[in-house]
Design an enzyme around this catalytic site. Structure first.
Site, PDB file in Angstrom:
ATOM      1  N   SER A  24       1.163  12.612   9.833  1.00  0.00           N
ATOM      2  CA  SER A  24       1.340  11.896  11.106  1.00  0.00           C
ATOM      3  C   SER A  24       0.952  12.778  12.289  1.00  0.00           C
ATOM      4  O   SER A  24       0.299  12.329  13.228  1.00  0.00           O
ATOM      5  CB  SER A  24       2.805  11.474  11.281  1.00  0.00           C
ATOM      6  OG  SER A  24       3.155  10.517  10.325  1.00  0.00           O
ATOM      7  N   ARG A  28      -2.525  12.633  14.992  1.00  0.00           N
ATOM      8  CA  ARG A  28      -2.318  12.538  16.445  1.00  0.00           C
ATOM      9  C   ARG A  28      -2.907  13.733  17.176  1.00  0.00           C
ATOM     10  O   ARG A  28      -3.547  13.583  18.216  1.00  0.00           O
ATOM     11  CB  ARG A  28      -0.815  12.393  16.744  1.00  0.00           C
ATOM     12  CG  ARG A  28      -0.291  11.007  16.342  1.00  0.00           C
ATOM     13  CD  ARG A  28       1.220  10.965  16.370  1.00  0.00           C
ATOM     14  NE  ARG A  28       1.765   9.622  16.235  1.00  0.00           N
ATOM     15  CZ  ARG A  28       1.973   8.987  15.078  1.00  0.00           C
ATOM     16  NH1 ARG A  28       1.671   9.595  13.929  1.00  0.00           N
ATOM     17  NH2 ARG A  28       2.465   7.765  15.045  1.00  0.00           N
ATOM     18  N   GLY A  94      -4.348   3.585   7.508  1.00  0.00           N
ATOM     19  CA  GLY A  94      -3.838   2.689   8.548  1.00  0.00           C
ATOM     20  C   GLY A  94      -3.622   3.441   9.855  1.00  0.00           C
ATOM     21  O   GLY A  94      -3.870   2.903  10.939  1.00  0.00           O
ATOM     22  N   ARG A 122      -4.416  -5.023   5.268  1.00  0.00           N
ATOM     23  CA  ARG A 122      -3.192  -4.704   6.031  1.00  0.00           C
ATOM     24  C   ARG A 122      -3.194  -5.355   7.415  1.00  0.00           C
ATOM     25  O   ARG A 122      -4.254  -5.571   7.999  1.00  0.00           O
ATOM     26  CB  ARG A 122      -3.034  -3.178   6.112  1.00  0.00           C
ATOM     27  CG  ARG A 122      -2.850  -2.607   4.707  1.00  0.00           C
ATOM     28  CD  ARG A 122      -2.647  -1.134   4.700  1.00  0.00           C
ATOM     29  NE  ARG A 122      -1.410  -0.769   5.367  1.00  0.00           N
ATOM     30  CZ  ARG A 122      -1.067   0.473   5.630  1.00  0.00           C
ATOM     31  NH1 ARG A 122      -1.874   1.462   5.299  1.00  0.00           N
ATOM     32  NH2 ARG A 122       0.078   0.733   6.232  1.00  0.00           N
ATOM     33  N   GLN A 168       2.791   3.701  14.501  1.00  0.00           N
ATOM     34  CA  GLN A 168       1.334   3.704  14.708  1.00  0.00           C
ATOM     35  C   GLN A 168       0.985   2.846  15.915  1.00  0.00           C
ATOM     36  O   GLN A 168       0.170   3.231  16.761  1.00  0.00           O
ATOM     37  CB  GLN A 168       0.626   3.170  13.461  1.00  0.00           C
ATOM     38  CG  GLN A 168       0.783   4.090  12.263  1.00  0.00           C
ATOM     39  CD  GLN A 168       0.296   3.459  10.975  1.00  0.00           C
ATOM     40  OE1 GLN A 168      -0.105   2.295  10.948  1.00  0.00           O
ATOM     41  NE2 GLN A 168       0.339   4.222   9.897  1.00  0.00           N
ATOM     42  N   ASP A 314       8.712   5.890   4.482  1.00  0.00           N
ATOM     43  CA  ASP A 314       7.773   6.513   3.545  1.00  0.00           C
ATOM     44  C   ASP A 314       8.486   7.213   2.381  1.00  0.00           C
ATOM     45  O   ASP A 314       7.849   7.622   1.412  1.00  0.00           O
ATOM     46  CB  ASP A 314       6.863   7.504   4.279  1.00  0.00           C
ATOM     47  CG  ASP A 314       5.875   6.784   5.199  1.00  0.00           C
ATOM     48  OD1 ASP A 314       5.650   5.568   5.028  1.00  0.00           O
ATOM     49  OD2 ASP A 314       5.325   7.439   6.103  1.00  0.00           O
ATOM     50  N   LYS A 341       2.204  -1.984   3.044  1.00  0.00           N
ATOM     51  CA  LYS A 341       1.757  -0.584   3.096  1.00  0.00           C
ATOM     52  C   LYS A 341       0.485  -0.467   2.253  1.00  0.00           C
ATOM     53  O   LYS A 341      -0.191  -1.451   2.012  1.00  0.00           O
ATOM     54  CB  LYS A 341       2.872   0.340   2.608  1.00  0.00           C
ATOM     55  CG  LYS A 341       4.084   0.366   3.519  1.00  0.00           C
ATOM     56  CD  LYS A 341       3.767   1.050   4.840  1.00  0.00           C
ATOM     57  CE  LYS A 341       4.954   1.063   5.779  1.00  0.00           C
ATOM     58  NZ  LYS A 341       4.583   1.558   7.115  1.00  0.00           N
ATOM     59  N   ARG A 345       4.579  -2.247  -1.871  1.00  0.00           N
ATOM     60  CA  ARG A 345       5.414  -1.214  -2.523  1.00  0.00           C
ATOM     61  C   ARG A 345       6.655  -1.795  -3.194  1.00  0.00           C
ATOM     62  O   ARG A 345       7.151  -1.220  -4.156  1.00  0.00           O
ATOM     63  CB  ARG A 345       5.790  -0.110  -1.520  1.00  0.00           C
ATOM     64  CG  ARG A 345       4.602   0.772  -1.188  1.00  0.00           C
ATOM     65  CD  ARG A 345       4.926   1.944  -0.301  1.00  0.00           C
ATOM     66  NE  ARG A 345       3.736   2.788  -0.169  1.00  0.00           N
ATOM     67  CZ  ARG A 345       3.523   3.652   0.808  1.00  0.00           C
ATOM     68  NH1 ARG A 345       4.414   3.801   1.766  1.00  0.00           N
ATOM     69  NH2 ARG A 345       2.420   4.378   0.831  1.00  0.00           N
TER      70      ARG A 345
HETATM   71  C1  S3P Z   1       3.141   6.371  10.422  1.00  0.00           C
HETATM   72  C2  S3P Z   1       3.961   5.309  10.645  1.00  0.00           C
HETATM   73  C3  S3P Z   1       4.441   4.436   9.561  1.00  0.00           C
HETATM   74  C4  S3P Z   1       4.322   5.144   8.220  1.00  0.00           C
HETATM   75  C5  S3P Z   1       2.965   5.741   8.016  1.00  0.00           C
HETATM   76  C6  S3P Z   1       2.689   6.776   9.090  1.00  0.00           C
HETATM   77  C7  S3P Z   1       2.715   7.156  11.582  1.00  0.00           C
HETATM   78  O1  S3P Z   1       3.667   3.268   9.532  1.00  0.00           O
HETATM   79  O2  S3P Z   1       4.620   4.259   7.172  1.00  0.00           O
HETATM   80  O3  S3P Z   1       2.876   6.357   6.756  1.00  0.00           O
HETATM   81  O4  S3P Z   1       2.173   8.265  11.441  1.00  0.00           O
HETATM   82  O5  S3P Z   1       2.916   6.675  12.721  1.00  0.00           O
HETATM   83  P1  S3P Z   1       3.911   2.019  10.522  1.00  0.00           P
HETATM   84  O6  S3P Z   1       3.551   2.413  11.891  1.00  0.00           O
HETATM   85  O7  S3P Z   1       3.005   0.940   9.990  1.00  0.00           O
HETATM   86  O8  S3P Z   1       5.353   1.665  10.369  1.00  0.00           O
END
Ligand code: S3P
Length: 428
Positions: A24, A28, A94, A122, A168, A314, A341, A345
């Site tokens: 994550s 970013r 994603g 997705r 996200q 996660d 996801k 899942r």
């Molecule tokens: C993430 C947010 C989550 C998480 C993904 C990483 C992120 O997803 O499940 O593995 O880095 O912001 P969502 O924003 O779809 O909840």
């Protein structure tokens, strides 16, 4: 990595593991570095394929990053990226597609974001709607899914009340807010991971955090940083849960990211009996790191529901995979998001737990997995999902007989080297 992995039962687990940089945070930092003034140097950048997708997209947008092992150097372009001459391939990621959309919404050119079969299934409306409200022109394949075509520029600030808790989407809207006239505010139904807010501050932006939200005023300049990315807590989860399963275990993980919006698994494990100690706490760029030592126990059971479901989102695959070995089982509620996801899942967990002989109740928005069950080795399908492949490698450690994980190669999405790391701590 082999497409298929055989996991033999273990007597216990012990040793130290080093984890790849947080996925994550890596996404970013790379994206913000690209639109910052000056260079950014990121050590322990995630080795996962998802973050490589982000870097590859940035390259197509004119960002001349360099990579030497886990060290990534990114010369910032300032707020303006280069118009792409080919589609931006987000692969399985994603995070890449949704968060990069926020930055592309602010660019006065057209771009197309594509993904693999899983990513193309997705939901994207959650990110498209607020970015359109800010003024970006976005079309989707069938009104809902990737590929996304974005023509950005001329954004105005919005007040965004997010219907779904998604870090996200929150980050995407805040990133777009950098390019908008006025103050953009986001408010989530439940507070999700806050790496986006912390990263923006690290790169020099002023981000306010009123209540359950965040806000940013457009037109701010970012500046490059030097950072070592903390170890990925969600990757650590597999080792924490492996250690939890064996009373004689002893696992140490250093340099681990301990952002409070990510590390609820430690509270959960402590609550069901696992002994945990944390030392060497440090904070860099607003992100907490530390050394975590875990020793297993006879595990009690628990119920996971909102807001913990969102915070543990996660980690739920691996928690479900160890649930049959607990005393009273684990019930997972309010987890409909798990169905959208990298795989469905909830379905993947139910199918694979049953393949190992477990009794499972599958619900629309969760699972109930009774405790005191003994599992047997079986053939597991990862459904192309990294966290499903890794979760069942952990379940396999306490099963009778060998487990074969099909599609194990999916682990490269977040953790290349996962199976080797697991072998190095599994004692037989
Ligand atoms: C993430 C947010 C989550 C998480 C993904 C990483 C992120 O997803 O499940 O593995 O880095 O912001 P969502 O924003 O779809 O909840």
């Amino acid at each position: 990595m082999a497409e298929q992995q055989v996991i033999r039962p273990a007597r216990t687990v012990s040793g130290s593991v080093r984890l790849p940089g947080d996925k994550s945070i890596s996404h970013r930092y790379a994206m913000l570095a690209a639109i910052a003034q000056g260079a950014t140097r990121l050590d322990n950048f995630s080795t996962g394929a998802d973050c490589a997708s982000t870097l590859n997209c940035l390259r197509v947008l004119g960002v001349q990053w360099e990579r030497a092992g886990n060290l990534v150097t990114i010369p910032g372009r300032g707020l303006k990226l280069r118009a792409p001459t080919e589609p931006l391939d987000c692969g399985n990621s994603g995070s890449t597609m949704r968060m990069l959309s926020g930055i592309l919404a602010g660019q006065d050119f057209s771009s197309e974001l594509v993904g693999d079969a899983s990513l193309s299934r997705r939901p994207m409306v959650r990110v498209v709607t607020p970015l359109q409200a800010m003024g970006a022109k976005i079309t989707t394949a069938n009104g809902t899914h990737a590929p996304l075509r974005i023509t950005g520029g001329n954004l105005k600030a919005i007040d965004c009340k997010m219907p779904v808790a998604s870090a996200q989407v929150k980050s995407a809207v805040l990133f777009a807010g950098l390019f908008a006239k006025g103050e953009t505010r986001v408010e989530e139904p439940v507070r999700t991971r806050d790496h986006g807010e912390r990263a923006l501050r690290a790169f020099g932006a002023d981000v306010r955090l009123p209540g359950n939200g965040a806000s940013i005023v457009g037109g701010q300049e970012l500046h490059g940083i030097e950072a070592t990315i903390p170890g990925d807590f969600s990757s650590a989860a597999f080792f924490l849960c492996a250690a939890a399963l064996f009373p004689a275990s002893q696992v140490t993980i250093s340099g681990l990211g301990l952002n409070p919006t990510r590390s609820s698994l430690l509270d959960l494990l402590a609550g069901i009996g696992v002994r945990i100690s944390i030392t060497q706490l440090e904070e860099h760029h607003g992100e907490l790191t530390g050394t975590v030592q875990v020793q297993g126990a006879e595990l009690r059971g628990t119920t996971i529901q909102t807001p913990y479901t969102e915070r543990l989102i996660d980690e739920i695959p691996v928690l479900a995979a160890i649930a049959p070995y607990t005393e009273s089982g684990i019930e997972i509620r309010d987890a409909r998001e798990l169905r959208v996801k990298e795989s469905d899942r909830i379905a993947a967990l139910a199918v694979n737990l049953r393949a190992m002989g477990a009794v499972v109740e599958e619900r629309e928005d969760g699972l109930r997995i009774p405790g005191r069950q003994s599992l047997h080795g079986a053939e597991i399908d990862s459904f192309g999902d990294h966290r499903i492949a890794m979760a069942f490698a952990i379940a396999a450690l306490r099963a009778q007989g060998e487990t074969v994980i099909k599609g194990a190669g999916a682990a490269v999405i977040s953790f290349p080297g996962f199976f080797e790391a697991l072998e190095s701590v599994a004692q037989r």
